[in-house]
Write a protein that holds these residues in place. Structure first.
Motif, mmCIF file in Angstrom:
data_model
loop_
_atom_site.group_PDB
_atom_site.id
_atom_site.type_symbol
_atom_site.label_atom_id
_atom_site.label_comp_id
_atom_site.label_asym_id
_atom_site.label_seq_id
_atom_site.Cartn_x
_atom_site.Cartn_y
_atom_site.Cartn_z
ATOM 1 N N LYS A 135 0.842 -1.191 0.000
ATOM 2 C CA LYS A 135 0.000 0.000 0.000
ATOM 3 C C LYS A 135 0.882 1.248 0.000
ATOM 4 C CE LYS A 135 -3.673 -2.174 2.800
ATOM 5 N NZ LYS A 135 -4.482 -2.037 4.044
ATOM 6 N N LYS A 136 0.519 2.210 -0.860
ATOM 7 C CA LYS A 136 1.271 3.460 -0.917
ATOM 8 C C LYS A 136 0.858 4.375 0.232
ATOM 9 C CE LYS A 136 2.176 3.579 -5.887
ATOM 10 N NZ LYS A 136 2.050 4.347 -7.149
ATOM 11 N N ILE A 137 1.853 5.024 0.833
ATOM 12 C CA ILE A 137 1.577 6.041 1.856
ATOM 13 C C ILE A 137 1.098 7.286 1.124
ATOM 14 C CG2 ILE A 137 2.595 7.460 3.659
ATOM 15 C CD1 ILE A 137 4.503 5.167 4.268
ATOM 16 N N PRO A 138 -0.139 7.729 1.351
ATOM 17 C CA PRO A 138 -0.787 8.713 0.474
ATOM 18 C C PRO A 138 -0.002 10.008 0.247
ATOM 19 C CG PRO A 138 -2.387 7.753 1.979
ATOM 20 C CD PRO A 138 -1.049 7.255 2.424
ATOM 21 N N GLY A 139 0.493 10.619 1.315
ATOM 22 C CA GLY A 139 1.103 11.938 1.169
ATOM 23 C C GLY A 139 2.528 11.934 0.674
ATOM 24 N N LEU A 140 3.085 10.763 0.368
ATOM 25 C CA LEU A 140 4.482 10.687 -0.059
ATOM 26 C C LEU A 140 4.629 10.386 -1.544
ATOM 27 C CD1 LEU A 140 6.195 8.875 2.952
ATOM 28 C CD2 LEU A 140 5.698 11.305 2.609
ATOM 29 N N THR A 141 3.567 10.474 -2.302
ATOM 30 C CA THR A 141 3.655 10.385 -3.758
ATOM 31 C C THR A 141 3.796 11.798 -4.305
ATOM 32 O OG1 THR A 141 2.353 8.338 -3.866
ATOM 33 C CG2 THR A 141 2.469 9.680 -5.866
ATOM 34 N N LYS A 142 4.984 12.111 -4.833
ATOM 35 C CA LYS A 142 5.292 13.482 -5.238
ATOM 36 C C LYS A 142 6.060 13.498 -6.558
ATOM 37 C CE LYS A 142 3.538 15.409 -1.567
ATOM 38 N NZ LYS A 142 2.362 16.316 -1.641
ATOM 39 N N ILE A 143 6.008 14.653 -7.234
ATOM 40 C CA ILE A 143 6.718 14.852 -8.500
ATOM 41 C C ILE A 143 7.995 15.643 -8.239
ATOM 42 C CG2 ILE A 143 6.620 15.962 -10.774
ATOM 43 C CD1 ILE A 143 3.628 15.387 -10.825
ATOM 44 N N PHE A 144 9.085 15.231 -8.866
ATOM 45 C CA PHE A 144 10.324 16.003 -8.821
ATOM 46 C C PHE A 144 10.888 16.098 -10.236
ATOM 47 C CE2 PHE A 144 11.559 11.589 -8.314
ATOM 48 C CZ PHE A 144 12.731 11.454 -9.034
ATOM 49 N N LYS A 145 11.816 17.050 -10.444
ATOM 50 C CA LYS A 145 12.334 17.328 -11.780
ATOM 51 C C LYS A 145 13.811 16.973 -11.891
ATOM 52 C CE LYS A 145 9.183 21.132 -13.016
ATOM 53 N NZ LYS A 145 8.664 20.497 -14.237
ATOM 54 N N VAL A 146 14.179 16.527 -13.080
ATOM 55 C CA VAL A 146 15.576 16.274 -13.414
ATOM 56 C C VAL A 146 15.895 17.054 -14.691
ATOM 57 C CG1 VAL A 146 17.256 14.522 -14.113
ATOM 58 C CG2 VAL A 146 15.579 13.993 -12.338
ATOM 59 N N PHE A 147 17.027 17.771 -14.683
ATOM 60 C CA PHE A 147 17.378 18.635 -15.804
ATOM 61 C C PHE A 147 18.594 18.134 -16.589
ATOM 62 C CE2 PHE A 147 15.265 21.243 -12.625
ATOM 63 C CZ PHE A 147 14.305 21.897 -13.374
ATOM 64 N N SER A 148 19.278 17.112 -16.106
ATOM 65 C CA SER A 148 20.516 16.651 -16.734
ATOM 66 C C SER A 148 20.481 15.134 -16.899
ATOM 67 C CB SER A 148 21.722 17.055 -15.871
ATOM 68 O OG SER A 148 22.914 16.448 -16.335
ATOM 69 N N THR A 149 21.164 14.644 -17.927
ATOM 70 C CA THR A 149 21.243 13.197 -18.130
ATOM 71 C C THR A 149 22.218 12.546 -17.156
ATOM 72 O OG1 THR A 149 22.928 13.547 -19.836
ATOM 73 C CG2 THR A 149 20.640 13.342 -20.571
ATOM 74 N N GLN A 150 23.043 13.342 -16.480
ATOM 75 C CA GLN A 150 23.944 12.824 -15.450
ATOM 76 C C GLN A 150 23.435 13.284 -14.090
ATOM 77 O OE1 GLN A 150 27.735 14.281 -17.635
ATOM 78 N NE2 GLN A 150 28.436 12.568 -16.389
ATOM 79 N N SER A 151 22.855 12.384 -13.343
ATOM 80 C CA SER A 151 22.245 12.775 -12.067
ATOM 81 C C SER A 151 22.306 11.629 -11.072
ATOM 82 C CB SER A 151 20.787 13.200 -12.272
ATOM 83 O OG SER A 151 19.999 12.087 -12.688
ATOM 84 N N LYS A 152 22.225 11.992 -9.809
ATOM 85 C CA LYS A 152 22.084 11.053 -8.704
ATOM 86 C C LYS A 152 20.980 11.584 -7.803
ATOM 87 C CE LYS A 152 26.947 9.623 -8.649
ATOM 88 N NZ LYS A 152 28.180 9.479 -7.819
ATOM 89 N N THR A 153 19.936 10.786 -7.615
ATOM 90 C CA THR A 153 18.800 11.210 -6.806
ATOM 91 C C THR A 153 18.747 10.355 -5.548
ATOM 92 O OG1 THR A 153 17.586 11.820 -8.810
ATOM 93 C CG2 THR A 153 16.322 11.632 -6.768
ATOM 94 N N TYR A 154 18.786 11.023 -4.397
ATOM 95 C CA TYR A 154 18.772 10.346 -3.097
ATOM 96 C C TYR A 154 17.402 10.527 -2.449
ATOM 97 C CZ TYR A 154 23.860 10.073 -3.443
ATOM 98 O OH TYR A 154 25.146 9.802 -3.854
ATOM 99 N N PHE A 155 16.925 9.460 -1.812
ATOM 100 C CA PHE A 155 15.658 9.488 -1.095
ATOM 101 C C PHE A 155 15.908 9.057 0.349
ATOM 102 C CE2 PHE A 155 14.897 8.177 -5.490
ATOM 103 C CZ PHE A 155 14.063 9.203 -5.926
ATOM 104 N N GLN A 156 15.402 9.832 1.279
ATOM 105 C CA GLN A 156 15.501 9.465 2.692
ATOM 106 C C GLN A 156 14.092 9.375 3.262
ATOM 107 O OE1 GLN A 156 18.231 11.769 5.022
ATOM 108 N NE2 GLN A 156 17.442 10.996 6.970
ATOM 109 N N PHE A 157 13.710 8.161 3.630
ATOM 110 C CA PHE A 157 12.362 7.880 4.129
ATOM 111 C C PHE A 157 12.442 7.503 5.602
ATOM 112 C CE2 PHE A 157 9.320 4.208 4.743
ATOM 113 C CZ PHE A 157 8.205 4.990 4.995
ATOM 114 N N GLU A 158 11.555 8.065 6.388
ATOM 115 C CA GLU A 158 11.493 7.730 7.814
ATOM 116 C C GLU A 158 10.037 7.606 8.231
ATOM 117 O OE1 GLU A 158 12.324 10.316 11.662
ATOM 118 O OE2 GLU A 158 14.210 9.484 10.885
ATOM 119 N N THR A 159 9.759 6.587 9.038
ATOM 120 C CA THR A 159 8.390 6.385 9.519
ATOM 121 C C THR A 159 8.435 5.653 10.851
ATOM 122 O OG1 THR A 159 6.176 5.654 8.851
ATOM 123 C CG2 THR A 159 8.007 4.147 8.395
#
Length: 272
Positions: free
Chosen positions: A129-153
């Motif tokens: 089940k998805k946690i409702p308020g944690l579905t969000k959109i983010f943007k990437v502008f470059s083909t070289q990227s590293k995206t970090y996610f930190q989740f706490e509950t």
């Protein structure tokens, strides 16, 4: 040019209320110059406080719309070094709704290693089940990227007091990007001498070189398997939500932080 300036100032002297055009018979402003303009001296404007302002070196004169005095702005272009990553996007989100699971909602995959595979689509994760308020959109502008996610509950179970019996529940939480798994962590909450135990769950995920544009991150969790639980006394598992009165929604809430580091390929000018 001298003749043009002479005509200009002569006309202005005759009628300050008339519109003047240079190289145009139909001026559309008090002064309308159709051609190049060469300024060797000061450029001074009257600011919002009715004071004359020359601006500073390297500033630009910016319109603030009809009826408003123009203003000086400083153009700020960050200095970037080639082939280095910079923090381009970051944001954080929270949710107090969370998800709950009864004993009948256990996923109990036959082979967790086969089921919980990176890049598997969300639809293949049974009973997640998805946690409702944690579905969000983010943007990437470059083909070289590293995206970090930190989740706490907070994980909460309404166990009663138990002695030495190994009474516990396995659970799992996954971080998904565009509904594809990028990170999953499993845990176990165990009954103890105190009723209604809870624990803090922390999780960090990474995905590299996403395509340019918008992406959607989401967090989903599941109840995996129970051990030594009396079926006559069903236990509810809460992730990001409370299932007993010893904690509230403030304590049990979930949070997600998103940081996108990129080797810049798109430069957007910023003015203050």
């Amino acid at each position: 040019m001298k003749n043009i300036l002479f005509i200009l100032f002569s006309v202005l002297g005759l009628s300050l209320s008339a519109q003047v055009g240079i190289n145009t018979p139909t001026p559309r402003a008090m002064l309308d110059v159709n051609g190049n303009y060469n300024l060797r001296g000061k450029l001074v404007v009257q600011d919002a406080n009715n004071k004359l302002s020359e601006g500073r070196d390297d500033q630009l004169l910016v319109s603030q719309g009809e009826g408003n005095a123009p203003t000086w702005k400083t153009l700020r272009i960050p200095d970037y070094e080639a082939n280095k990553f910079y923090l381009i996007f970051n944001n954080s989100f929270s949710d107090r709704e969370g998800v709950k699971f009864t004993a009948s909602e256990e996923s109990s995959p036959t082979s967790r290693s086969a089921s919980f595979t990176k890049n598997n689509t969300f639809s293949t994760f049974a009973q997640f089940k998805k946690i409702p308020g944690l579905t969000k959109i983010f943007k990437v502008f470059s083909t070289q990227s590293k995206t970090y996610f930190q989740f706490e509950t907070v994980v909460h179970a309404n166990f009663g007091t138990v002695g030495n019996t190994d009474t516990s529940i396995d659970y799992g939480c996954g971080i998904f990007v565009d509904d594809k798994l990028v990170n999953l962590r499993q845990g176990n909450i165990k009954a103890s001498s105190a009723s209604n135990p809870f624990l803090t769950h922390n999780q960090i995920g990474l995905v590299e070189n996403l395509s340019k544009g918008d992406h959607t991150v989401s967090v989903a969790c599941s109840r995996l398997e129970s051990y030594n639980i009396n079926n006559n006394n069903p236990i509810t598992l809460g992730i990001g939500t409370s299932v007993a009165s010893n904690i509230d929604s403030f304590i049990s809430q979930s949070s997600l932080k998103v940081d996108v580091y990129e080797v810049p390929q798109v430069f957007n000018t910023v003015t203050n």
